[in-house]
Design a protein around this motif. Structure first.
Motif, PDB file in Angstrom:
ATOM      1  N   SER A   1       0.983  -1.220   0.044  1.00  0.00           N
ATOM      2  CA  SER A   1       0.033  -0.050   0.052  1.00  0.00           C
ATOM      3  C   SER A   1       0.958   1.366  -0.252  1.00  0.00           C
ATOM      4  O   SER A   1       2.172   1.303   0.222  1.00  0.00           O
ATOM      5  CB  SER A   1      -0.851   0.021   1.372  1.00  0.00           C
ATOM      6  OG  SER A   1       0.135   0.179   2.338  1.00  0.00           O
ATOM      7  N   VAL A   2       0.255   2.375  -0.416  1.00  0.00           N
ATOM      8  CA  VAL A   2       1.011   3.730  -0.290  1.00  0.00           C
ATOM      9  C   VAL A   2       1.581   3.940   1.225  1.00  0.00           C
ATOM     10  O   VAL A   2       2.790   4.184   1.090  1.00  0.00           O
ATOM     11  CB  VAL A   2       0.040   4.734  -0.345  1.00  0.00           C
ATOM     12  CG1 VAL A   2       0.558   6.119  -0.340  1.00  0.00           C
ATOM     13  CG2 VAL A   2      -0.442   4.799  -2.157  1.00  0.00           C
ATOM     14  N   LEU A   3       0.764   3.422   2.126  1.00  0.00           N
ATOM     15  CA  LEU A   3       1.377   3.857   3.466  1.00  0.00           C
ATOM     16  C   LEU A   3       2.582   3.005   3.706  1.00  0.00           C
ATOM     17  O   LEU A   3       3.689   3.362   4.446  1.00  0.00           O
ATOM     18  CB  LEU A   3       0.085   3.670   4.675  1.00  0.00           C
ATOM     19  CG  LEU A   3       0.770   3.936   5.833  1.00  0.00           C
ATOM     20  CD1 LEU A   3       1.238   5.314   6.010  1.00  0.00           C
ATOM     21  CD2 LEU A   3      -0.341   3.619   6.999  1.00  0.00           C
ATOM     22  N   GLU A   4       2.460   1.790   3.336  1.00  0.00           N
ATOM     23  CA  GLU A   4       3.675   0.713   3.610  1.00  0.00           C
ATOM     24  C   GLU A   4       4.939   1.065   2.909  1.00  0.00           C
ATOM     25  O   GLU A   4       5.842   1.125   3.460  1.00  0.00           O
ATOM     26  CB  GLU A   4       3.343  -0.813   3.205  1.00  0.00           C
ATOM     27  CG  GLU A   4       2.128  -1.480   4.041  1.00  0.00           C
ATOM     28  CD  GLU A   4       1.574  -2.655   3.585  1.00  0.00           C
ATOM     29  OE1 GLU A   4       0.960  -3.419   4.330  1.00  0.00           O
ATOM     30  OE2 GLU A   4       1.417  -2.899   2.305  1.00  0.00           O
ATOM     31  N   ILE A   5       4.796   1.761   1.574  1.00  0.00           N
ATOM     32  CA  ILE A   5       5.967   2.121   0.963  1.00  0.00           C
ATOM     33  C   ILE A   5       6.616   3.429   1.494  1.00  0.00           C
ATOM     34  O   ILE A   5       7.797   3.553   1.536  1.00  0.00           O
ATOM     35  CB  ILE A   5       5.661   2.425  -0.622  1.00  0.00           C
ATOM     36  CG1 ILE A   5       6.981   2.008  -1.341  1.00  0.00           C
ATOM     37  CG2 ILE A   5       4.848   3.275  -1.102  1.00  0.00           C
ATOM     38  CD1 ILE A   5       7.715   0.922  -1.254  1.00  0.00           C
ATOM     39  N   ILE A   6       5.532   4.216   1.942  1.00  0.00           N
ATOM     40  CA  ILE A   6       6.110   5.363   2.698  1.00  0.00           C
ATOM     41  C   ILE A   6       7.150   4.867   3.921  1.00  0.00           C
ATOM     42  O   ILE A   6       8.089   5.326   4.140  1.00  0.00           O
ATOM     43  CB  ILE A   6       5.075   6.347   3.051  1.00  0.00           C
ATOM     44  CG1 ILE A   6       4.627   6.918   1.866  1.00  0.00           C
ATOM     45  CG2 ILE A   6       5.399   7.343   4.158  1.00  0.00           C
ATOM     46  CD1 ILE A   6       3.211   7.739   2.227  1.00  0.00           C
TER      47      ILE A   6
ATOM     48  N   LEU B   1      -4.676  10.789   1.539  1.00  0.00           N
ATOM     49  CA  LEU B   1      -6.038  10.216   1.467  1.00  0.00           C
ATOM     50  C   LEU B   1      -6.140   9.038   0.634  1.00  0.00           C
ATOM     51  O   LEU B   1      -7.074   8.270   0.467  1.00  0.00           O
ATOM     52  CB  LEU B   1      -6.974  11.107   0.558  1.00  0.00           C
ATOM     53  CG  LEU B   1      -7.318  12.574   1.249  1.00  0.00           C
ATOM     54  CD1 LEU B   1      -7.914  13.583   0.126  1.00  0.00           C
ATOM     55  CD2 LEU B   1      -7.884  12.569   2.614  1.00  0.00           C
ATOM     56  N   GLN B   2      -4.798   8.492   0.369  1.00  0.00           N
ATOM     57  CA  GLN B   2      -4.681   7.308  -0.589  1.00  0.00           C
ATOM     58  C   GLN B   2      -3.845   6.340   0.127  1.00  0.00           C
ATOM     59  O   GLN B   2      -3.099   5.635  -0.525  1.00  0.00           O
ATOM     60  CB  GLN B   2      -4.327   7.450  -1.895  1.00  0.00           C
ATOM     61  CG  GLN B   2      -5.289   8.435  -2.652  1.00  0.00           C
ATOM     62  CD  GLN B   2      -5.015   8.311  -4.089  1.00  0.00           C
ATOM     63  OE1 GLN B   2      -4.466   7.570  -4.735  1.00  0.00           O
ATOM     64  NE2 GLN B   2      -5.458   9.687  -4.748  1.00  0.00           N
ATOM     65  N   PHE B   3      -3.608   6.501   1.427  1.00  0.00           N
ATOM     66  CA  PHE B   3      -2.640   5.652   2.170  1.00  0.00           C
ATOM     67  C   PHE B   3      -3.192   4.128   2.012  1.00  0.00           C
ATOM     68  O   PHE B   3      -2.031   3.062   2.045  1.00  0.00           O
ATOM     69  CB  PHE B   3      -2.780   5.803   3.597  1.00  0.00           C
ATOM     70  CG  PHE B   3      -1.945   7.154   4.096  1.00  0.00           C
ATOM     71  CD1 PHE B   3      -0.833   7.642   3.334  1.00  0.00           C
ATOM     72  CD2 PHE B   3      -2.046   7.417   5.385  1.00  0.00           C
ATOM     73  CE1 PHE B   3      -0.172   8.616   3.535  1.00  0.00           C
ATOM     74  CE2 PHE B   3      -1.139   8.628   5.888  1.00  0.00           C
ATOM     75  CZ  PHE B   3      -0.199   8.966   4.981  1.00  0.00           C
ATOM     76  N   GLU B   4      -4.280   3.659   1.928  1.00  0.00           N
ATOM     77  CA  GLU B   4      -4.605   2.227   1.746  1.00  0.00           C
ATOM     78  C   GLU B   4      -4.694   1.873   0.262  1.00  0.00           C
ATOM     79  O   GLU B   4      -4.824   0.529   0.037  1.00  0.00           O
ATOM     80  CB  GLU B   4      -6.155   2.008   2.238  1.00  0.00           C
ATOM     81  CG  GLU B   4      -6.178   2.171   3.849  1.00  0.00           C
ATOM     82  CD  GLU B   4      -5.137   1.886   4.678  1.00  0.00           C
ATOM     83  OE1 GLU B   4      -4.899   0.466   4.568  1.00  0.00           O
ATOM     84  OE2 GLU B   4      -4.413   2.626   5.414  1.00  0.00           O
ATOM     85  N   ARG B   5      -4.311   2.615  -0.703  1.00  0.00           N
ATOM     86  CA  ARG B   5      -4.298   2.172  -1.869  1.00  0.00           C
ATOM     87  C   ARG B   5      -3.045   1.405  -2.264  1.00  0.00           C
ATOM     88  O   ARG B   5      -2.049   1.161  -1.757  1.00  0.00           O
ATOM     89  CB  ARG B   5      -4.078   3.531  -2.800  1.00  0.00           C
ATOM     90  CG  ARG B   5      -3.787   3.350  -4.291  1.00  0.00           C
ATOM     91  CD  ARG B   5      -3.701   4.615  -5.050  1.00  0.00           C
ATOM     92  NE  ARG B   5      -2.925   4.428  -6.447  1.00  0.00           N
ATOM     93  CZ  ARG B   5      -2.377   5.305  -7.282  1.00  0.00           C
ATOM     94  NH1 ARG B   5      -2.789   6.707  -6.905  1.00  0.00           N
ATOM     95  NH2 ARG B   5      -2.171   5.210  -8.454  1.00  0.00           N
TER      96      ARG B   5
END
Length: 289
Positions: free
Chosen positions: A3-8, A44-48
């Motif tokens: 997800s976006v949050l995981e890659i961040i 707004l797209q952390f779970e994407r």
């Protein structure tokens, strides 16, 4: 899939191992840039879930930042002085402290120039680099004429690109000039502003890799304890200033005694130091009569 949050989070941890101080911020900005998203949109797209193509694009950018290439060179832009500028290795990245020079110069020149002045304000930016000061001043002073000078063909090309992108190319002129060398004799300005090289070779050797390895040293380093170019500008400026005109300079923090003395020797009526946001002497402002 990540997800976006995981890659961040993974990118933040990786950047931290490379000594990048603003690891989380840089991770967010770089990933947002890769996805074409502003930072708030990214939240707004952390779970994407990201595709492999998206991840591969990010990895290339992350590798560049991990090698300490400046974030601005990777994204290719910077917000500065109320304008968006293209930035790359052709010129120095505009610094936040130089935004303060922009504000100080506007204030000083406005106070010195009578409201009844019959002619348009004439401004000279020496060592324009990306065009940051010249273009921000042109935007802030819609009736002004601005001349942006630089000795580097590469920097002038970049500055012209920025002027065109901001639709300011009709009001800002560009000149290849080693300080005042090619400025037409007899031309007079209300304001001369410059952020010239002022670091010593010893100081540049101690800077972060982003500066030391990637930014053009010709825009950073000067001889004579960093004062050589500043002294050239101070000595040459009176011949190109109108009566009451203002010279505004960004400087090193240990140079002010010598620079203020040089202003007096050059014939300026008065000069003073101004501090940056860290309360260190950073700017010299001088008035001609």
């Amino acid at each position: 899939m990540l997800s976006v949050l995981e890659i961040i989070k993974k990118t933040t941890d990786f950047f931290a191992t490379k000594g990048i101080e603003s690891a989380r911020l840089d991770a967010e900005l770089l990933i947002g840039h890769s996805l074409g998203l502003r930072r708030m949109q990214l939240y707004l797209q952390f779970e994407r879930l990201l595709t492999e193509a998206e991840l591969e694009k990010m990895r290339a950018l992350v590798r560049r930042r991990a090698a300490r290439e400046p974030l601005q060179y990777i994204t290719g832009e910077v917000e500065w002085g109320g304008i968006r500028l293209k930035v790359d290795g052709r010129a120095l990245i505009p610094r936040p402290e130089t935004e303060l020079l922009f504000e100080i110069a506007l204030e000083a020149a406005g106070a010195a120039r009578p409201e009844t002045a019959a002619t348009a304000e004439n401004i000279l930016d020496l060592g324009t680099g990306t065009g940051a000061l010249a273009l921000a001043l042109a935007k802030a002073r819609p009736d002004a004429r601005v001349l942006a000078a630089d000795a580097s063909d590469d920097a002038l090309a970049l500055a012209r690109e920025n002027a065109a992108a901001l639709s300011l190319d009709a009001r800002v002129s560009f000149l290849k000039s080693d300080w005042f060398g090619a400025v037409p004799a007899g031309e007079k300005f209300d304001l001369i502003v410059s952020n010239p090289p002022y670091l010593t070779r010893e100081e540049i050797a101690e800077t972060e890799p982003e500066v030391r390895q990637f930014e053009p040293h010709s825009a950073l380093v000067a001889e004579d304890d960093g004062c050589a170019d500043l002294l050239k500008i101070i000595s040459g400026a009176p011949a190109f200033l109108k009566p009451g005109g203002v010279l505004a300079l960004e400087t090193g923090i240990a140079q002010h005694a010598a620079l203020l003395a040089a202003c007096a020797d050059a014939g300026f009526a008065r000069s003073e130091s101004r501090q940056d946001l860290t309360k260190r002497d950073r700017f010299v402002i001088a008035w001609l009569g």
